[in-house]
Scaffold this motif. Structure first.
Motif, PDB file in Angstrom:
ATOM      1  N   LEU A 103       0.835  -1.205   0.000  1.00  0.00           N
ATOM      2  CA  LEU A 103       0.000   0.000   0.000  1.00  0.00           C
ATOM      3  C   LEU A 103       0.865   1.249   0.000  1.00  0.00           C
ATOM      4  CD1 LEU A 103      -2.677   1.523   0.245  1.00  0.00           C
ATOM      5  CD2 LEU A 103      -2.540   1.180   2.733  1.00  0.00           C
ATOM      6  N   PHE A 104       1.856   1.298   0.889  1.00  0.00           N
ATOM      7  CA  PHE A 104       2.723   2.467   0.952  1.00  0.00           C
ATOM      8  C   PHE A 104       3.672   2.537  -0.236  1.00  0.00           C
ATOM      9  CE2 PHE A 104       2.094   4.864   4.828  1.00  0.00           C
ATOM     10  CZ  PHE A 104       1.253   4.038   5.550  1.00  0.00           C
ATOM     11  N   LEU A 105       4.074   1.374  -0.756  1.00  0.00           N
ATOM     12  CA  LEU A 105       4.910   1.370  -1.951  1.00  0.00           C
ATOM     13  C   LEU A 105       4.153   1.974  -3.121  1.00  0.00           C
ATOM     14  CD1 LEU A 105       7.669   0.433  -3.054  1.00  0.00           C
ATOM     15  CD2 LEU A 105       6.595  -1.721  -3.678  1.00  0.00           C
ATOM     16  N   TRP A 106       2.873   1.638  -3.210  1.00  0.00           N
ATOM     17  CA  TRP A 106       2.034   2.220  -4.257  1.00  0.00           C
ATOM     18  C   TRP A 106       1.859   3.720  -4.041  1.00  0.00           C
ATOM     19  CZ3 TRP A 106      -2.987   4.368  -3.856  1.00  0.00           C
ATOM     20  CH2 TRP A 106      -3.582   4.667  -5.089  1.00  0.00           C
ATOM     21  N   LEU A 107       1.659   4.139  -2.779  1.00  0.00           N
ATOM     22  CA  LEU A 107       1.483   5.556  -2.485  1.00  0.00           C
ATOM     23  C   LEU A 107       2.755   6.352  -2.788  1.00  0.00           C
ATOM     24  CD1 LEU A 107      -0.473   5.360   0.901  1.00  0.00           C
ATOM     25  CD2 LEU A 107      -1.378   6.039  -1.329  1.00  0.00           C
ATOM     26  N   LYS A 108       3.926   5.735  -2.578  1.00  0.00           N
ATOM     27  CA  LYS A 108       5.193   6.426  -2.808  1.00  0.00           C
ATOM     28  C   LYS A 108       5.672   6.310  -4.248  1.00  0.00           C
ATOM     29  CE  LYS A 108       5.919   7.841   1.412  1.00  0.00           C
ATOM     30  NZ  LYS A 108       6.072   9.274   1.750  1.00  0.00           N
ATOM     31  N   SER A 109       4.991   5.525  -5.052  1.00  0.00           N
ATOM     32  CA  SER A 109       5.416   5.308  -6.431  1.00  0.00           C
ATOM     33  C   SER A 109       5.112   6.519  -7.289  1.00  0.00           C
ATOM     34  CB  SER A 109       4.714   4.071  -7.006  1.00  0.00           C
ATOM     35  OG  SER A 109       4.997   3.922  -8.370  1.00  0.00           O
ATOM     36  N   HIS A 110       6.023   6.801  -8.248  1.00  0.00           N
ATOM     37  CA  HIS A 110       5.788   7.899  -9.194  1.00  0.00           C
ATOM     38  C   HIS A 110       4.718   7.513 -10.212  1.00  0.00           C
ATOM     39  CE1 HIS A 110       8.932  10.538  -7.752  1.00  0.00           C
ATOM     40  NE2 HIS A 110       9.820   9.557  -7.825  1.00  0.00           N
ATOM     41  N   SER A 111       4.653   6.238 -10.541  1.00  0.00           N
ATOM     42  CA  SER A 111       3.682   5.756 -11.524  1.00  0.00           C
ATOM     43  C   SER A 111       2.685   4.839 -10.821  1.00  0.00           C
ATOM     44  CB  SER A 111       4.399   5.012 -12.661  1.00  0.00           C
ATOM     45  OG  SER A 111       3.474   4.506 -13.591  1.00  0.00           O
ATOM     46  N   LYS A 112       1.685   5.444 -10.214  1.00  0.00           N
ATOM     47  CA  LYS A 112       0.729   4.672  -9.417  1.00  0.00           C
ATOM     48  C   LYS A 112      -0.078   3.716 -10.277  1.00  0.00           C
ATOM     49  CE  LYS A 112       0.147   7.857  -5.543  1.00  0.00           C
ATOM     50  NZ  LYS A 112       1.307   8.662  -5.855  1.00  0.00           N
ATOM     51  N   LEU A 113      -0.419   4.105 -11.502  1.00  0.00           N
ATOM     52  CA  LEU A 113      -1.204   3.237 -12.371  1.00  0.00           C
ATOM     53  C   LEU A 113      -0.418   1.989 -12.744  1.00  0.00           C
ATOM     54  CD1 LEU A 113      -3.732   2.685 -14.038  1.00  0.00           C
ATOM     55  CD2 LEU A 113      -2.717   4.034 -15.899  1.00  0.00           C
ATOM     56  N   LYS A 114       0.825   2.188 -13.155  1.00  0.00           N
ATOM     57  CA  LYS A 114       1.666   1.063 -13.548  1.00  0.00           C
ATOM     58  C   LYS A 114       1.920   0.133 -12.365  1.00  0.00           C
ATOM     59  CE  LYS A 114       6.174   0.004 -15.638  1.00  0.00           C
ATOM     60  NZ  LYS A 114       7.419   0.604 -16.188  1.00  0.00           N
ATOM     61  N   THR A 115       2.263   0.727 -11.210  1.00  0.00           N
ATOM     62  CA  THR A 115       2.527  -0.080 -10.015  1.00  0.00           C
ATOM     63  C   THR A 115       1.279  -0.838  -9.578  1.00  0.00           C
ATOM     64  OG1 THR A 115       4.177   1.546  -9.302  1.00  0.00           O
ATOM     65  CG2 THR A 115       3.376  -0.010  -7.649  1.00  0.00           C
ATOM     66  N   GLY A 116       0.130  -0.157  -9.610  1.00  0.00           N
ATOM     67  CA  GLY A 116      -1.118  -0.800  -9.220  1.00  0.00           C
ATOM     68  C   GLY A 116      -1.482  -1.961 -10.128  1.00  0.00           C
ATOM     69  N   LEU A 117      -1.264  -1.792 -11.429  1.00  0.00           N
ATOM     70  CA  LEU A 117      -1.567  -2.876 -12.370  1.00  0.00           C
ATOM     71  C   LEU A 117      -0.661  -4.090 -12.145  1.00  0.00           C
ATOM     72  CD1 LEU A 117      -2.153  -0.901 -15.707  1.00  0.00           C
ATOM     73  CD2 LEU A 117      -3.855  -2.148 -14.352  1.00  0.00           C
ATOM     74  N   ILE A 118       0.615  -3.821 -11.841  1.00  0.00           N
ATOM     75  CA  ILE A 118       1.552  -4.922 -11.572  1.00  0.00           C
ATOM     76  C   ILE A 118       1.096  -5.709 -10.346  1.00  0.00           C
ATOM     77  CG2 ILE A 118       3.897  -5.471 -10.857  1.00  0.00           C
ATOM     78  CD1 ILE A 118       4.864  -3.142 -12.579  1.00  0.00           C
ATOM     79  N   PHE A 119       0.749  -4.983  -9.284  1.00  0.00           N
ATOM     80  CA  PHE A 119       0.268  -5.653  -8.071  1.00  0.00           C
ATOM     81  C   PHE A 119      -1.008  -6.444  -8.345  1.00  0.00           C
ATOM     82  CE2 PHE A 119       2.392  -2.345  -5.094  1.00  0.00           C
ATOM     83  CZ  PHE A 119       3.582  -3.039  -5.200  1.00  0.00           C
ATOM     84  N   ALA A 120      -1.925  -5.833  -9.107  1.00  0.00           N
ATOM     85  CA  ALA A 120      -3.215  -6.463  -9.365  1.00  0.00           C
ATOM     86  C   ALA A 120      -3.087  -7.721 -10.219  1.00  0.00           C
ATOM     87  CB  ALA A 120      -4.148  -5.465 -10.048  1.00  0.00           C
ATOM     88  N   LEU A 121      -2.060  -7.789 -11.062  1.00  0.00           N
ATOM     89  CA  LEU A 121      -1.890  -8.943 -11.940  1.00  0.00           C
ATOM     90  C   LEU A 121      -1.012 -10.029 -11.315  1.00  0.00           C
ATOM     91  CD1 LEU A 121      -1.362  -7.135 -15.378  1.00  0.00           C
ATOM     92  CD2 LEU A 121      -3.388  -8.381 -14.627  1.00  0.00           C
ATOM     93  N   VAL A 122       0.081  -9.608 -10.664  1.00  0.00           N
ATOM     94  CA  VAL A 122       1.066 -10.576 -10.190  1.00  0.00           C
ATOM     95  C   VAL A 122       0.648 -11.233  -8.876  1.00  0.00           C
ATOM     96  CG1 VAL A 122       3.451 -10.873  -9.418  1.00  0.00           C
ATOM     97  CG2 VAL A 122       2.938  -9.401 -11.383  1.00  0.00           C
ATOM     98  N   ILE A 123       0.188 -10.439  -7.915  1.00  0.00           N
ATOM     99  CA  ILE A 123      -0.107 -10.974  -6.585  1.00  0.00           C
ATOM    100  C   ILE A 123      -1.169 -12.068  -6.619  1.00  0.00           C
ATOM    101  CG2 ILE A 123      -0.874 -10.418  -4.254  1.00  0.00           C
ATOM    102  CD1 ILE A 123       1.920  -9.398  -4.991  1.00  0.00           C
TER     103      ILE A 123
END
Length: 445
Positions: free
Chosen positions: A226-246
């Motif tokens: 959650l915090f990694l996503w909040l601190k990420s510059h590219s929230k969309l890209k990071t969120g999609l990676i989490f949503a697909l991989v996890i």
């Protein structure tokens, strides 16, 4: 063969340590975090590598003409206050012998952290410190990730015996805390391939966390993502990676893993969970009766007979917070939490000072990732007695060193940095490390 190799590496590092004490500090971090000597089968298992490195580094620091500076930032002052308080509680400890043994171990960690802050002097030194931590724990994350994939998650993971991270839960906490630092290392990787390698190790380390069967790590990983996503510059890209991989990783795990994770909801029927609640009640009772707490090594069957709600059930603290509360009282817990808060604020201050300056982009990313590491440690640590583990204090040291070399005591141009070619971004810069005279010569087209 491993024993001889480690001995050669340690001996070879001594001349470099005498020249630049920061080399000794990095060597100490390797042996402290990776524990390579615990993977040997001969004399190296009991050889005092860490003690020798520490003594040589300390002597080199005293003898070196390099400027040594420990900036008295709030987090450093707070660390010293915590050291004073735990020393005071050790004087009045319930388990005097065990308390002073533990005090000696903890003070070694605190001393080397302060020493590391003092001898880190350049930007490259800070990057080398981050890489040292990443490679030391990335070894276990890489190995554990491959093992989890190869076995389909049917076999749990164990760390090096006789260390802080010997069992699956403690190893998982170390992995959780180190993943953001791997992302930070990718931010200053000199080539796209080294950047991909850092991200690849981070992914495998995440797989090893899942394969550890640690419920605390599952909660810590969720908070950290959650915090990694909040601190990420590219929230969309990071969120999609989490949503697909996890989800893919979770579905791939065997039924035994799912049953283990679902047991979080049924803690009343879990003997381990109920034992932890009993230990936490013990810590509260000790803190309520003794303002200084019980001192180090308070969690013993003998003292449980006096303060535990159920004296017949003995468990260790199983929480960094209740561990500190039981051993150092409410004041000790307050000082400990304040240390983590000041570390977080140090990261925020670095990010603010870096602003939008592209030259400091790596530093801002590193500071943010250190904050994510703190969140992962605080969440997963709520279920493990790892209050004095080295890694979070190295995260603290990285933050202090970042602010020191960038904004408090920037290194003069004429001071030689730590010679690590792979930390330089361009080929011309890397060539300059090998042949300084080539740096001034124009490159041929």
């Amino acid at each position: 063969m491993r024993d001889i190799f480690l001995l050669i590496v340690m001996l070879a590092s001594i001349p470099y340590t005498l020249k630049r004490p920061v080399v000794g500090a990095l060597m100490y971090a390797i042996f402290s975090l990776m524990n390579p000597h615990r993977m040997t089968y001969g004399f190296a298992g009991t050889f005092p590598f860490v003690m020798i490195i520490a003594v040589v580094t300390l002597l080199a620091t005293v003898a070196s003409k390099e400027e040594k500076k420990v900036p008295f930032l709030p987090v450093v002052i707070q660390l010293l206050l915590l050291v004073f308080w735990v020393t005071l509680t050790s004087v009045f400890a319930l388990n005097s012998t065990g308390a002073w043994d533990e005090w000696t171990t903890v003070m070694k960690t605190m001393l080397i952290v302060v020493l590391t802050i003092a001898v880190v002097r350049t930007v490259n030194d800070v990057k080398a410190l981050v890489l040292t931590v990443v490679l030391s724990l990335g070894f276990w994350g890489f190995k554990g990730g491959l093992w989890t994939i190869a076995t389909g998650g049917h076999n749990g993971l164990l760390g090096p015996p006789g260390t802080y991270i010997s069992d699956n839960n403690t190893l998982a906490l170390a992995m959780i805390t180190s993943i953001p630092l791997m992302v930070a290392a990718a931010s200053f990787a000199p080539t796209k391939w080294t950047k991909r390698a850092a991200i690849g190790v981070a992914v495998l380390t995440g797989v090893s966390v899942i394969g550890s069967y640690s419920r605390g790590a599952l909660l810590g990983g969720a908070a950290m993502m959650l915090f990694l996503w909040l601190k990420s510059h590219s929230k969309l890209k990071t969120g999609l990676i989490f949503a697909l991989v996890i989800p893919l990783l979770l579905v791939a795990m065997p039924p035994a893993w799912m049953e283990r994770m679902h047991s979080i909801d049924n803690y009343q029927q879990d003997a381990s969970a109920m034992g932890r609640l009993n230990s936490w009640g013990f810590a509260i009772n000790v803190a309520n009766h003794l303002p200084l707490g019980g001192g180090f090594a308070t969690f013993t069957p003998k003292i449980f007979q006096i303060y535990a709600p159920d004296p017949t059930v003995f468990y260790v603290a199983h929480s960094i917070y209740f561990q500190v509360l039981g051993e150092h009282g409410y004041i000790g817990l307050f000082l400990y939490l304040l240390l983590l808060l000041f570390a977080w604020r140090t990261g925020s201050r670095i990010v603010r000072k870096c602003g939008t300056n592209p030259e400091y982009a790596w530093a801002a990313t590193t500071a943010r990732m250190c904050q994510v590491s703190i969140i992962g440690y605080m969440t997963a640590g709520a279920f493990l007695a790892m209050a004095y583990y080295d890694l979070p204090y190295y995260v603290l040291a990285i933050l202090v060193c970042l602010e020191k070399v960038l904004f408090i005591a920037p290194q003069p141009d004429n001071t030689p940095p730590l010679r690590l070619p792979f930390l330089s971004r361009s080929k011309q810069q890397r060539d300059a490390w090998k042949r300084p005279e080539a740096a001034a010569a124009p490159r041929k087209r």
